[in-house]
Design a protein around this motif. Structure first.
Motif, PDB file in Angstrom:
ATOM      1  N   ARG A  26      18.766  17.854   4.463  1.00  0.00           N
ATOM      2  CA  ARG A  26      18.116  16.601   4.862  1.00  0.00           C
ATOM      3  C   ARG A  26      19.192  15.545   5.016  1.00  0.00           C
ATOM      4  O   ARG A  26      20.344  15.766   4.642  1.00  0.00           O
ATOM      5  N   GLU A  27      18.784  14.391   5.547  1.00  0.00           N
ATOM      6  CA  GLU A  27      19.745  13.307   5.713  1.00  0.00           C
ATOM      7  C   GLU A  27      20.434  13.045   4.382  1.00  0.00           C
ATOM      8  O   GLU A  27      19.795  12.983   3.340  1.00  0.00           O
ATOM      9  N   GLY A  28      21.762  12.932   4.425  1.00  0.00           N
ATOM     10  CA  GLY A  28      22.557  12.756   3.219  1.00  0.00           C
ATOM     11  C   GLY A  28      23.226  14.037   2.762  1.00  0.00           C
ATOM     12  O   GLY A  28      24.179  13.993   1.986  1.00  0.00           O
ATOM     13  N   SER A  29      22.718  15.210   3.233  1.00  0.00           N
ATOM     14  CA  SER A  29      23.358  16.479   2.899  1.00  0.00           C
ATOM     15  C   SER A  29      24.704  16.560   3.615  1.00  0.00           C
ATOM     16  O   SER A  29      24.911  15.922   4.653  1.00  0.00           O
ATOM     17  N   SER A  30      25.607  17.364   3.065  1.00  0.00           N
ATOM     18  CA  SER A  30      26.891  17.574   3.718  1.00  0.00           C
ATOM     19  C   SER A  30      27.432  18.936   3.318  1.00  0.00           C
ATOM     20  O   SER A  30      26.936  19.559   2.388  1.00  0.00           O
ATOM     21  N   GLY A  31      28.425  19.381   4.076  1.00  0.00           N
ATOM     22  CA  GLY A  31      29.072  20.638   3.747  1.00  0.00           C
ATOM     23  C   GLY A  31      28.947  21.678   4.838  1.00  0.00           C
ATOM     24  O   GLY A  31      28.504  21.398   5.961  1.00  0.00           O
ATOM     25  N   LEU A  32      29.364  22.889   4.485  1.00  0.00           N
ATOM     26  CA  LEU A  32      29.436  23.982   5.462  1.00  0.00           C
ATOM     27  C   LEU A  32      28.088  24.310   6.090  1.00  0.00           C
ATOM     28  O   LEU A  32      28.017  24.605   7.284  1.00  0.00           O
ATOM     29  N   TRP A  33      27.007  24.262   5.305  1.00  0.00           N
ATOM     30  CA  TRP A  33      25.693  24.599   5.868  1.00  0.00           C
ATOM     31  C   TRP A  33      25.246  23.564   6.890  1.00  0.00           C
ATOM     32  O   TRP A  33      24.615  23.894   7.886  1.00  0.00           O
ATOM     33  N   SER A  56      28.204  16.505   8.222  1.00  0.00           N
ATOM     34  CA  SER A  56      27.522  15.404   7.559  1.00  0.00           C
ATOM     35  C   SER A  56      26.165  15.191   8.226  1.00  0.00           C
ATOM     36  O   SER A  56      26.095  14.959   9.429  1.00  0.00           O
ATOM     37  N   PHE A  57      25.093  15.293   7.459  1.00  0.00           N
ATOM     38  CA  PHE A  57      23.724  15.179   7.983  1.00  0.00           C
ATOM     39  C   PHE A  57      23.372  13.697   8.033  1.00  0.00           C
ATOM     40  O   PHE A  57      22.804  13.133   7.103  1.00  0.00           O
ATOM     41  N   GLY A  58      23.754  13.068   9.134  1.00  0.00           N
ATOM     42  CA  GLY A  58      23.480  11.659   9.328  1.00  0.00           C
ATOM     43  C   GLY A  58      22.350  11.449  10.326  1.00  0.00           C
ATOM     44  O   GLY A  58      21.603  12.381  10.655  1.00  0.00           O
ATOM     45  N   PRO A  59      22.227  10.233  10.839  1.00  0.00           N
ATOM     46  CA  PRO A  59      21.127   9.912  11.756  1.00  0.00           C
ATOM     47  C   PRO A  59      21.093  10.763  13.031  1.00  0.00           C
ATOM     48  O   PRO A  59      20.021  11.127  13.494  1.00  0.00           O
TER      49      PRO A  59
END
Length: 90
Positions: free
Chosen positions: A19-26, A46-49
């Motif tokens: 979800r928004e705010g998640s980050s990383g390889l996935w 980076s799971f941004g907008p």
């Protein structure tokens, strides 16, 4: 004769909910997969907008609940869409 059917591509078990705010390889994998499906995303892990907008558009196009959260149903739909388009998942 027609070509043999493409074997289904199924997501591996245990994919994380993103979800928004998640980050990383996935997140990077999701971004590459959505980009392969014409989302025009920059892969920055980076799971941004922009990623959320791409996820929401994908969910709407595939008649899923449009919540911007990548859970099992969205992962399954991404893998199914990749298989239909003969694209190897990232």
């Amino acid at each position: 004769t027609p070509p043999p059917p493409t074997p289904p591509v199924t997501p591996p078990p245990g994919l994380p909910v993103l979800r928004e705010g998640s980050s990383g390889l996935w997140v990077g994998k999701l971004q590459r997969d959505l980009d392969s499906l014409h989302a025009s995303l920059i892969v920055d892990e980076s799971f941004g907008p922009a990623t959320q907008a791409a996820v929401r558009a994908f969910q709407a196009n595939y008649h899923l609940i449009v919540d911007g959260i990548v859970g099992p149903q969205t992962w399954n739909a991404v893998y199914a869409a990749l298989a239909r388009n003969h694209i190897t998942p990232a």
